[in-house]
Design a protein around this motif. Structure first.
Motif, PDB file in Angstrom:
ATOM      1  N   ASN A  25     -94.331  47.155  89.505  1.00  0.00           N
ATOM      2  CA  ASN A  25     -93.181  46.857  88.539  1.00  0.00           C
ATOM      3  C   ASN A  25     -92.261  45.931  89.124  1.00  0.00           C
ATOM      4  O   ASN A  25     -91.189  45.911  88.963  1.00  0.00           O
ATOM      5  CB  ASN A  25     -92.554  48.164  88.017  1.00  0.00           C
ATOM      6  N   ARG A  26     -92.958  45.129  89.996  1.00  0.00           N
ATOM      7  CA  ARG A  26     -92.039  43.962  90.628  1.00  0.00           C
ATOM      8  C   ARG A  26     -91.287  43.233  89.495  1.00  0.00           C
ATOM      9  O   ARG A  26     -92.290  42.890  88.670  1.00  0.00           O
ATOM     10  CB  ARG A  26     -92.819  43.220  91.694  1.00  0.00           C
ATOM     11  N   PRO A  27     -89.908  42.858  89.581  1.00  0.00           N
ATOM     12  CA  PRO A  27     -89.606  41.945  88.616  1.00  0.00           C
ATOM     13  C   PRO A  27     -90.396  40.667  88.228  1.00  0.00           C
ATOM     14  O   PRO A  27     -90.848  39.992  89.258  1.00  0.00           O
ATOM     15  CB  PRO A  27     -87.972  41.543  88.826  1.00  0.00           C
ATOM     16  N   VAL A  28     -90.329  39.922  87.210  1.00  0.00           N
ATOM     17  CA  VAL A  28     -91.156  38.838  87.136  1.00  0.00           C
ATOM     18  C   VAL A  28     -90.261  37.755  86.205  1.00  0.00           C
ATOM     19  O   VAL A  28     -89.598  38.032  85.524  1.00  0.00           O
ATOM     20  CB  VAL A  28     -92.370  38.873  86.197  1.00  0.00           C
ATOM     21  N   SER A  47     -92.579  37.921  91.229  1.00  0.00           N
ATOM     22  CA  SER A  47     -93.639  37.699  90.672  1.00  0.00           C
ATOM     23  C   SER A  47     -93.140  36.315  89.856  1.00  0.00           C
ATOM     24  O   SER A  47     -92.454  36.730  89.109  1.00  0.00           O
ATOM     25  CB  SER A  47     -94.525  38.607  89.741  1.00  0.00           C
ATOM     26  N   ALA A  48     -94.036  35.409  89.580  1.00  0.00           N
ATOM     27  CA  ALA A  48     -93.731  34.301  88.915  1.00  0.00           C
ATOM     28  C   ALA A  48     -94.600  33.748  88.070  1.00  0.00           C
ATOM     29  O   ALA A  48     -95.981  33.579  88.645  1.00  0.00           O
ATOM     30  CB  ALA A  48     -93.073  33.106  89.628  1.00  0.00           C
ATOM     31  N   ARG A  57     -90.643  47.062  83.357  1.00  0.00           N
ATOM     32  CA  ARG A  57     -90.707  45.595  84.126  1.00  0.00           C
ATOM     33  C   ARG A  57     -89.760  44.754  83.681  1.00  0.00           C
ATOM     34  O   ARG A  57     -89.536  44.570  82.468  1.00  0.00           O
ATOM     35  CB  ARG A  57     -92.005  45.101  84.299  1.00  0.00           C
ATOM     36  N   LYS A  58     -88.717  44.350  84.651  1.00  0.00           N
ATOM     37  CA  LYS A  58     -87.748  43.581  83.929  1.00  0.00           C
ATOM     38  C   LYS A  58     -88.198  42.073  84.227  1.00  0.00           C
ATOM     39  O   LYS A  58     -88.982  41.748  85.028  1.00  0.00           O
ATOM     40  CB  LYS A  58     -86.376  43.749  84.872  1.00  0.00           C
TER      41      LYS A  58
END
Length: 293
Positions: free
Chosen positions: A92-95, A122-123, A174-175
């Motif tokens: 759930n790393r922000p993307v 994450s991009a 996830r944000k």
């Protein structure tokens, strides 16, 4: 070269790249400004983005992982894009969605995605020309023509669906944030309206703004980055920012004085401003830390 010549050339280039000026007419006028065809060619080389410019974060940087993505934001709408993530996986790393300029998805935007990965996000950098066959390699003029031919309502719907897909990928926890440049800054403004609560934070860099009457629909926090010399964009962006404030939205505006449109793009020597670009990027990362943590 005098500052007056460079300023006139940058203004002409902005008209060429954003108002549909014919290339032959553009080069004829640039030659008059520069004084000769050879000088015009050198001047254009300093203003236009250089595909061969070295990246800030190389693709093989061991701190990150990259891959090509394919997804279907809506039935029948196939997209490709580029993903960069920190090498150390975390659930759930922000993307952050990274939206390209009117030149399409290119190596510079991939580099920006990698910069975000180094910062811990994450991009995902979509190619918004995917429905038209994808960004044409090495042909910026054609890419700009293709961008101008996009159905903006369809593009906004695809972008909003992509944001929803990214948010739901983490089970709804996830944000998602967003940053866009030039045309991508304009799309970022539009998606701040269309994406609803799924988009938590949006950073348009010198992006043309929508109708201020739409400001009440924005739910994301917004950091609006403007260039002081960019009168074309600022004419819409300033009223947009005022409307967001009047609607009680979480909005911050930083207008950097005496810099040009695209000042963050380090592949354009004449327009890039290292000091302003460094500060704007630091503010962008701090903004994402506040709203995507």
């Amino acid at each position: 070269m005098t500052d007056e010549i460079e300023r006139a050339a940058i203004a002409l280039y902005d008209r060429f790249t954003h108002e549909g000026m014919d290339r032959r007419l553009f080069m004829a006028r640039l030659t008059r400004i520069a004084g000769s065809a050879a000088a015009a060619s050198m001047l254009l080389g300093s203003i236009a983005a250089r595909a061969e410019a070295p990246p800030i974060v190389p693709a093989d940087d061991p701190r990150i992982r990259t891959r090509e993505l394919n997804w279907e934001p809506r039935p029948g709408r196939r997209y490709t894009g580029y993903e960069a993530t920190p090498a150390q996986a975390r659930r759930n790393r922000p993307v952050v969605l990274v939206v390209h300029e009117n030149r399409g998805l290119n190596d510079h935007i991939r580099d920006v995605a990698r910069r975000l990965a180094v910062a811990g996000y994450s991009a995902v950098a979509p190619d918004f020309l995917s429905p038209a066959g994808g960004t044409p390699a090495g042909d910026e003029d054609r890419a700009r023509t293709m961008i101008g031919a996009l159905d903006m309502a369809e593009t906004v719907a695809d972008g909003a669906a992509t944001i929803g897909w990214l948010a739901s990928a983490g089970g709804g926890a996830r944000k998602v944030g967003m940053v866009g440049f030039c045309w991508g800054g304009g799309l970022t403004n539009r998606l701040a309206i269309a994406a609803g609560a799924a988009l938590k934070a949006a950073v348009p860099f010198y992006g043309p703004a929508p109708d201020p009457a739409e400001a009440a629909r924005v739910q994301a926090a917004m950091l609006i980055i403007l260039a002081g010399l960019d009168n074309r964009v600022n004419g819409t962006a300033r009223p947009w920012a005022e409307a967001l404030r009047a609607a009680g939205k979480d909005v911050t505006v930083h207008e950097f004085p005496n810099v040009d449109h695209a000042f963050h793009n380090d592949t354009s020597a004449a327009r890039y401003n290292r000091e302003a670009a460094t500060q704007a990027w630091a503010e962008t990362l701090a903004f994402f830390r506040r709203h995507l943590a």
